[in-house]
Design a protein around this motif. Structure first.
Motif, mmCIF file in Angstrom:
data_model
loop_
_atom_site.group_PDB
_atom_site.id
_atom_site.type_symbol
_atom_site.label_atom_id
_atom_site.label_comp_id
_atom_site.label_asym_id
_atom_site.label_seq_id
_atom_site.Cartn_x
_atom_site.Cartn_y
_atom_site.Cartn_z
ATOM 1 N N LEU A 1 46.034 81.427 34.424
ATOM 2 C CA LEU A 1 46.471 80.380 33.496
ATOM 3 C C LEU A 1 47.920 80.010 33.757
ATOM 4 O O LEU A 1 48.273 78.820 33.825
ATOM 5 C CB LEU A 1 46.306 80.853 32.053
ATOM 6 N N GLY A 2 48.778 81.008 33.933
ATOM 7 C CA GLY A 2 50.199 80.728 34.143
ATOM 8 C C GLY A 2 50.458 79.941 35.402
ATOM 9 O O GLY A 2 51.238 78.979 35.402
ATOM 10 N N THR B 1 56.901 75.301 30.899
ATOM 11 C CA THR B 1 56.421 75.648 32.241
ATOM 12 C C THR B 1 57.534 76.273 33.069
ATOM 13 O O THR B 1 57.335 77.291 33.748
ATOM 14 C CB THR B 1 55.869 74.405 32.949
ATOM 15 N N GLY B 2 58.737 75.668 33.022
ATOM 16 C CA GLY B 2 59.844 76.168 33.823
ATOM 17 C C GLY B 2 60.309 77.552 33.401
ATOM 18 O O GLY B 2 60.536 78.431 34.244
ATOM 19 N N VAL B 3 60.443 77.771 32.093
ATOM 20 C CA VAL B 3 61.005 79.030 31.603
ATOM 21 C C VAL B 3 60.007 80.175 31.712
ATOM 22 O O VAL B 3 60.343 81.278 32.154
ATOM 23 C CB VAL B 3 61.474 78.864 30.140
ATOM 24 N N GLY C 1 57.593 80.307 39.105
ATOM 25 C CA GLY C 1 58.171 81.417 39.851
ATOM 26 C C GLY C 1 57.856 82.783 39.299
ATOM 27 O O GLY C 1 58.350 83.794 39.825
ATOM 28 N N LYS C 2 57.013 82.867 38.236
ATOM 29 C CA LYS C 2 56.691 84.162 37.635
ATOM 30 C C LYS C 2 55.302 84.666 38.022
ATOM 31 O O LYS C 2 55.077 85.877 38.093
ATOM 32 C CB LYS C 2 56.762 84.090 36.104
ATOM 33 N N PHE C 3 54.387 83.752 38.272
ATOM 34 C CA PHE C 3 53.001 84.187 38.411
ATOM 35 C C PHE C 3 52.568 84.413 39.849
ATOM 36 O O PHE C 3 51.657 85.197 40.089
ATOM 37 C CB PHE C 3 52.079 83.212 37.689
ATOM 38 N N PHE C 4 53.203 83.762 40.829
ATOM 39 C CA PHE C 4 52.878 84.176 42.193
ATOM 40 C C PHE C 4 53.455 85.567 42.484
ATOM 41 O O PHE C 4 52.834 86.356 43.212
ATOM 42 C CB PHE C 4 53.291 83.121 43.226
ATOM 43 N N ILE D 1 40.579 72.870 31.203
ATOM 44 C CA ILE D 1 39.895 73.333 32.415
ATOM 45 C C ILE D 1 39.836 74.856 32.450
ATOM 46 O O ILE D 1 38.814 75.445 32.825
ATOM 47 C CB ILE D 1 40.602 72.785 33.670
ATOM 48 N N TYR D 2 40.919 75.505 32.034
ATOM 49 C CA TYR D 2 40.930 76.968 32.018
ATOM 50 C C TYR D 2 39.858 77.514 31.084
ATOM 51 O O TYR D 2 39.164 78.489 31.418
ATOM 52 C CB TYR D 2 42.306 77.473 31.602
#
Length: 436
Positions: free
Chosen positions: A31-32, A68-70, A74-77, A399-400
Motif C-alpha cells: 500500500l505504501g 505521500t512525501g512524509v 523513500g520508505k517502502f522500497f 485498487i488496493y
C-alpha cells in the motif's frame, strides 16, 4: 505466529514456517509503495522531475502530496529490501538444513525475478524495482554465510557509499542545470522549443532526444509527447517510451538507489539471523521505533520540503541525503511496529487479511501496476495526466482494497499467489503444488 525455520527438502520453505509479521509488513508495504508509484503512473515524468507541491490543485491534493512525501516516499522500497534480505537468510538456513545447494537455487531465483522485472518494464511501467533487486541480489550470494555482525558492518559501509554518491549526484545535477544559461522569452521565462515535425510520435521522440535542450534538466517537449503516447498509443510507442524512461532513470538507480537496496538487504539478513523477527522481547524493536519516529519523521518533513526546491545543490543534497537516512529509519520503525502489533494481537482480522496479501506480494505488486495502467493508459480508461494528487490517492485505496479481496479469496484455495507459484516452479525446475 510461526517461529521456526523448517524446510521441505524437495522444495521451498514449508507453510508452517512463515512469520505472520513479515507477511503483514509486506502487505502493508504494498500500500505504501503504491501511494508513491501512483504519481508516476498518472502524470508525466517531467512534471514529477520539475514540479513540487501541487499548489494549483487545492488543499486536499497538497495534503495528499505531503502525506505521500512524509510517510511513504523513500520508505517502502527500503522496507521491501529489508524483507528481501530476511527472505535470503530464511532461504539460506532452509537450504543448509535440508542439505540443498543454496547458491544455484538462489541464482535461478534471481534470474526468474529479473525476467519478471523486464516484462514489467516493457509491458506496464518503467518504475520497476524487480530487475534492480535481481541485480543487487547477486552480491548477496557472497554474504549468505556471513554473521549478523559482518552483515551490519557491510551495511554501514555501503550506506556510507550511498551518502557520498548522493552528494555526487546532487553536484552533477546542479552543475548541469547551471552550466549554460537558458534562452529566455520576451517575458523572461525559458523559451519553449518547437516540437519537431515527424510522421509519428515515436519519430518525434527520437528527434527530441537528438536535439535535447541542455539548458533544462529535462526537455519539456518530452512531457507533451509522454501525454500523447500514454493517452493515444499505440502500444508499441508506449513500450519504447517506457524503455527510454527506464534508461533515463537508470543513472539515478545506479548512483543512489542501488546502495540503499544493498545495505537494506544486509540489514534484513542480519535481523533475521539475530532473531529480531522471532523474539517479541527484542530490545531493538522499541529502539528502532523511537529513533525512526522521533528523528526520522522530522527529517522526512524537511526532505519533502526540499523536494520542491531541489534546483540548487544545497536543497538537492538535503533531499537525497535526507531521503537516504530517513527512508531506512522509518522503514525499520514501521517494521518494528508491525511485528509488535501482530504479536500482541495475532488473531486480528485486518492483520490476517493484509498478511494474506503479503504472502502473494509479488503478484500484488504486479497487479497494482496492471490495474493502475488500465486506469491511466490508452488501452484502458486513458486518464493519464488528467488526475490530481487527491484523486490518485483515492484510486490507490480503491485498487488496493480490490487486490486485498482478490488475495484473500485466492489464498483460501491455493498455496501461493499465481506469480509466486510460477516463480517457485521455475526456480526449482519442478511444478509446485498449487491447490491446498
Amino acid at each position: 505466529m510461526a517461529t521456526e525455520l523448517r524446510a521441505d527438502p524437495s522444495g521451498p520453505i514449508a507453510e508452517s514456517s512463515r512469520v505472520l509479521g513479515i507477511d503483514v509488513a509486506r502487505g502493508f508495504a504494498l500500500l505504501g509503495i503504491f501511494f508513491v508509484n501512483a504519481a508516476f503512473f498518472g502524470m508525466p515524468f517531467g512534471e514529477m522531475y520539475e514540479t513540487g507541491a501541487p499548489v494549483s490543485e487545492g488543499w486536499a491534493s497538497q495534503a495528499a502530496y505531503w502525506f505521500t512525501g512524509v510517510f511513504c516516499t523513500g520508505k517502502f522500497f527500503p522496507l521491501f529490501s529489508i524483507l528481501f534480505g530476511a527472505g535470503l537468510a530464511i532461504m539460506y538456513e532452509s537450504s543448509r538444513r535440508a542439505g540443498r545447494s543454496f547458491g544455484w537455487i538462489y541464482l535461478r531465483r534471481l534470474i526468474v525475478l529479473a525476467l519478471f522485472g523486464i516484462a514489467h518494464i516493457v509491458l506496464l511501467w518503467y518504475g520497476d524495482i524487480l530487475l534492480l533487486y535481481a541485480g543487487v541480489g547477486v552480491a548477496m550470494l557472497l554474504l549468505g554465510r556471513a554473521s549478523p555482525k559482518v552483515l551490519l558492518v557491510i551495511a554501514a559501509c555501503v550506506f556510507a557509499v550511498s551518502i557520498v554518491s548522493s552528494l555526487g549526484f546532487a553536484a552533477l545535477t546542479s552543475l548541469g542545470n547551471a552550466s549554460i544559461p537558458a534562452e529566455l522569452s520576451e517575458a523572461g521565462e525559458p523559451a519553449a522549443r518547437a516540437m519537431p515535425a515527424a510522421d509519428s510520435r515515436i519519430e518525434q521522440l527520437g528527434k527530441v532526444l537528438t536535439d535535447w535542450n541542455t539548458n533544462e534538466g529535462y526537455d519539456t517537449r518530452l512531457i507533451q509527447l509522454e501525454r500523447e503516447i500514454q493517452t493515444l498509443g499505440p502500444f508499441s510507442n508506449a513500450i519504447l517510451l517506457r524503455m527510454f524512461l527506464y534508461m533515463f532513470s537508470l543513472v539515478f538507480y545506479l548512483l543512489v538507489t542501488v546502495w540503499i537496496v544493498l545495505s537494506c538487504f544486509c540489514v534484513g539478513a542480519a535481523l533475521m539471523k539475530s532473531g529480531f523477527f522471532h523474539d517479541p522481547q527484542n530490545v531493538w524493536r522499541k529502539r528502532l521505533m523511537l529513533v525512526g519516529f522521533l528523528m526520522g519523521l522530522p527529517l522526512s518533513i524537511l526532505v519533502t520540503h526540499a523536494a520542491s526546491h531541489s534546483d540548487s545543490f544545497g536543497w538537492m543534497a538535503i533531499y537525497l541525503v535526507g531521503s537516504n537516512i530517513s527512508g531506512p529509519m522509518l522503514a525499520l520503525a514501521y517494521l518494528s511496529a508491525i511485528l509488535t502489533l501482530v504479536e500482541r494481537n495475532p488473531g486480528n482480522l485486518l492483520a490476517a487479511a493484509v498478511g494474506q496479501l503479503g504472502r502473494m506480494g509479488l503478484t500484488g505488486y504486479l497487479l497494482e501496476s496492471f490495474l493502475m495502467s488500465a486506469v491511466m493508459s490508452h488501452w484502458g480508461l486513458g486518464w493519464f495526466g488528467a488526475t490530481t494528487w487527491i484523486e490518485r490517492l483515492g484510486l490507490v485505496v480503491a485498487i488496493y482494497l480490490v487486490i486485498l479481496v482478490i488475495a484473500n479469496i485466492w489464498m483460501q484455495r491455493f498455496r501461493y499467489g499465481p506469480i509466486e507459484w510460477l516463480w517457485r516452479s521455475l526456480t526449482y525446475f519442478k511444478w509446485q503444488p498449487l491447490l491446498r
